[in-house]
Design a protein around this motif. Structure first.
Motif, PDB file in Angstrom:
ATOM      1  N   LEU A 309      33.115  60.586  50.489  1.00  0.00           N
ATOM      2  CA  LEU A 309      32.652  59.294  49.969  1.00  0.00           C
ATOM      3  C   LEU A 309      33.334  58.961  48.645  1.00  0.00           C
ATOM      4  N   LYS A 310      33.552  59.987  47.808  1.00  0.00           N
ATOM      5  CA  LYS A 310      34.196  59.751  46.519  1.00  0.00           C
ATOM      6  C   LYS A 310      35.601  59.186  46.687  1.00  0.00           C
ATOM      7  N   GLU A 311      36.285  59.624  47.734  1.00  0.00           N
ATOM      8  CA  GLU A 311      37.643  59.135  47.973  1.00  0.00           C
ATOM      9  C   GLU A 311      37.655  57.643  48.269  1.00  0.00           C
ATOM     10  N   GLN A 312      36.565  57.141  48.805  1.00  0.00           N
ATOM     11  CA  GLN A 312      36.485  55.723  49.163  1.00  0.00           C
ATOM     12  C   GLN A 312      35.793  54.877  48.099  1.00  0.00           C
ATOM     13  N   ALA A 313      35.020  55.543  47.242  1.00  0.00           N
ATOM     14  CA  ALA A 313      34.202  54.802  46.273  1.00  0.00           C
ATOM     15  C   ALA A 313      35.038  54.280  45.107  1.00  0.00           C
ATOM     16  N   ASP A 314      34.755  53.075  44.665  1.00  0.00           N
ATOM     17  CA  ASP A 314      35.295  52.557  43.406  1.00  0.00           C
ATOM     18  C   ASP A 314      34.505  51.313  43.029  1.00  0.00           C
ATOM     19  N   ASP A 315      34.624  50.915  41.793  1.00  0.00           N
ATOM     20  CA  ASP A 315      33.903  49.737  41.328  1.00  0.00           C
ATOM     21  C   ASP A 315      34.865  48.646  40.883  1.00  0.00           C
ATOM     22  N   LYS A 316      36.063  48.647  41.476  1.00  0.00           N
ATOM     23  CA  LYS A 316      37.036  47.618  41.141  1.00  0.00           C
ATOM     24  C   LYS A 316      36.612  46.268  41.716  1.00  0.00           C
ATOM     25  N   VAL A 317      37.046  45.206  41.062  1.00  0.00           N
ATOM     26  CA  VAL A 317      36.648  43.862  41.475  1.00  0.00           C
ATOM     27  C   VAL A 317      37.894  43.031  41.783  1.00  0.00           C
ATOM     28  N   CYS A 318      37.659  41.900  42.448  1.00  0.00           N
ATOM     29  CA  CYS A 318      38.797  41.075  42.884  1.00  0.00           C
ATOM     30  C   CYS A 318      38.393  39.614  42.991  1.00  0.00           C
ATOM     31  N   ASN A 319      39.239  38.742  42.496  1.00  0.00           N
ATOM     32  CA  ASN A 319      39.140  37.311  42.761  1.00  0.00           C
ATOM     33  C   ASN A 319      40.265  36.946  43.723  1.00  0.00           C
ATOM     34  N   ILE A 320      39.922  36.283  44.820  1.00  0.00           N
ATOM     35  CA  ILE A 320      40.924  35.809  45.772  1.00  0.00           C
ATOM     36  C   ILE A 320      40.920  34.286  45.743  1.00  0.00           C
ATOM     37  N   VAL A 321      42.011  33.724  45.260  1.00  0.00           N
ATOM     38  CA  VAL A 321      42.136  32.271  45.171  1.00  0.00           C
ATOM     39  C   VAL A 321      43.007  31.812  46.325  1.00  0.00           C
ATOM     40  N   GLN A 322      42.407  31.089  47.264  1.00  0.00           N
ATOM     41  CA  GLN A 322      43.134  30.675  48.461  1.00  0.00           C
ATOM     42  C   GLN A 322      43.539  29.210  48.342  1.00  0.00           C
ATOM     43  N   LEU A 323      44.846  28.974  48.409  1.00  0.00           N
ATOM     44  CA  LEU A 323      45.391  27.623  48.418  1.00  0.00           C
ATOM     45  C   LEU A 323      46.041  27.387  49.765  1.00  0.00           C
ATOM     46  N   ILE A 324      45.687  26.299  50.424  1.00  0.00           N
ATOM     47  CA  ILE A 324      46.129  26.038  51.795  1.00  0.00           C
ATOM     48  C   ILE A 324      46.821  24.684  51.865  1.00  0.00           C
ATOM     49  N   TYR A 325      48.000  24.661  52.458  1.00  0.00           N
ATOM     50  CA  TYR A 325      48.679  23.381  52.645  1.00  0.00           C
ATOM     51  C   TYR A 325      47.990  22.585  53.747  1.00  0.00           C
TER      52      TYR A 325
END
Length: 385
Positions: A309-325
């Protein structure tokens, strides 16, 4: 680490560029807006035309990237007939009549089919239909030798391969195995062939040979490198600008042409949203693992299952900004190979305006709460007509 990463709370600022042929000038406009905001990515990843744009960005210093993007797109949107072709600002393009505009676009696309796009591809002669070849790198309707020359002229591959500059990734498909493959500066020395392989869409373009294997366009399996970026280790707090050229939402088709257009949109865009949704679910689990492990007594931390479980665990965060034509109705089925100057400018301007609008939302550049994990921003529904 790039200046963008130092100026924002994110450890990684990634630019993720989808494939879409002539629609790719939209991505050029997006990058111009990011550059004007002094927001320079430290990782750029692309597929197909997104790979070409990625190379133009990573292979030039920040102050020249927009210039080189413009140089490429102005070259490929020139008339293949030179001074004998239709002028870039042919008067009919200015009309507001949708039917006439559609005919003009389709006529220009026909010219591209017959003569190719300058600096990009040219009609193969003799045609493989009339003079079959047994060479895998020569079975196609078009020859991409002009693209190789253009990349060698506009891109500094020493800069791309300098690990201290910017991480660079492009996706392709191994023809023999059918598996998606990423050429990444962490594992490969990038050359023009890697960029061309990412956009080798059959039967228009030939398979590209690299190290004894042959590769086709990465969009055949997955048209966005978002998953590649988000699954990278070690995980970092990431701000990802995901630039899509195909819209998964659309009207029910009313004729055969609209069916073809809608089919393309769904084929090349649906995996993007699926990848985003899957990442959000996985990151929730990783956050839960990290929280749970902190609550366990010390004696359990050496347990084999807890270690997993430790190998998979993390508390990193992410913003995904999607721009679509959002394509115009008159662009029709030819929208991904209609390389006229007027249409290129329309795409570029749309990308620029959409990016400026997105950057106007302050929360885009702010870290999400650690317990929230992932925030997605999709401004598709708020774009003005």
């Amino acid at each position: 680490m790039s200046g963008a990463a130092r100026r924002t709370p994110f450890e990684c600022v990634a630019l993720v560029l989808q494939g879409g042929g002539a629609l790719g000038s939209y991505q050029g406009g997006v990058y111009q807006a990011l550059a004007e905001a002094d927001l320079h990515p430290n990782w750029v990843a692309g597929v197909s035309i997104g790979a070409v744009n990625s190379a133009l960005i990573a292979g030039n210093p920040p102050e020249r990237r927009v210039e080189k993007l413009r140089e490429f797109w102005e070259a490929v949107s020139s008339s293949p007939l030179g001074p004998f072709g239709v002028p870039p600002r042919y008067p009919l393009v200015e009309t507001k009549d949708e039917f006439t505009h559609r005919i003009v676009n389709q006529t220009r696309a026909l010219g591209i089919m017959l003569f190719g796009a300058p600096g990009f591809f040219k009609l193969r002669f003799p045609s493989p239909l009339l003079w079959p070849s047994r060479r895998s790198d020569a079975i196609s309707y078009y020859d991409v030798a002009p693209l190789k020359a253009t990349l060698e002229r506009l891109v500094d591959f020493d800069r791309i391969n300098n690990a201290g500059e910017m991480r660079f990734s492009v996706g392709a498909v191994n023809v023999r195995t059918g598996n998606s493959v990423y050429f990444d500066t962490r594992t490969h020395v990038i050359a023009p062939a890697h960029i061309i392989a990412s956009g080798s869409l059959p039967p228009g373009f030939p398979a590209t040979e690299i190290g004894g294997d042959y590769y086709w366009d990465g969009g055949i399996v997955s048209n966005t490198p978002l998953k590649w970026v988000l699954d990278s280790r070690p995980r970092l707090d990431t701000l990802a600008f995901q630039i899509d050229l195909w819209n998964s939402h659309g009207d029910v088709p009313r004729d055969m042409t609209e069916i073809e257009v809608r089919l393309k949109d769904i084929q090349y865009s649906s995996r993007t949203r699926a990848a985003t949704d899957q990442y959000k679910r996985q990151q929730k689990l990783r956050l839960a693992f990290a929280s749970l492990i902190k609550k366990l007594p010390e004696r359990l931390h050496t347990d084999e299952d807890v270690q997993t479980l430790k190998e998979q665990a993390d508390d990193k965060v992410c913003n995904i900004v999607q721009l679509i034509y959002h394509c115009k109705p008159y662009e029709s089925i030819v929208k991904d190979f209609e390389f006229s100057r007027r249409t290129m400018e329309e795409h570029w301007r749309a990308g620029y305006n959409d990016a400026v609008r997105a950057l106007g939302h302050r929360e885009v550049l702010e870290l999400p709460d650690r317990m929230e994990g992932v925030r997605t921003f999709d401004f598709a529904d708020v774009r003005p007509d």
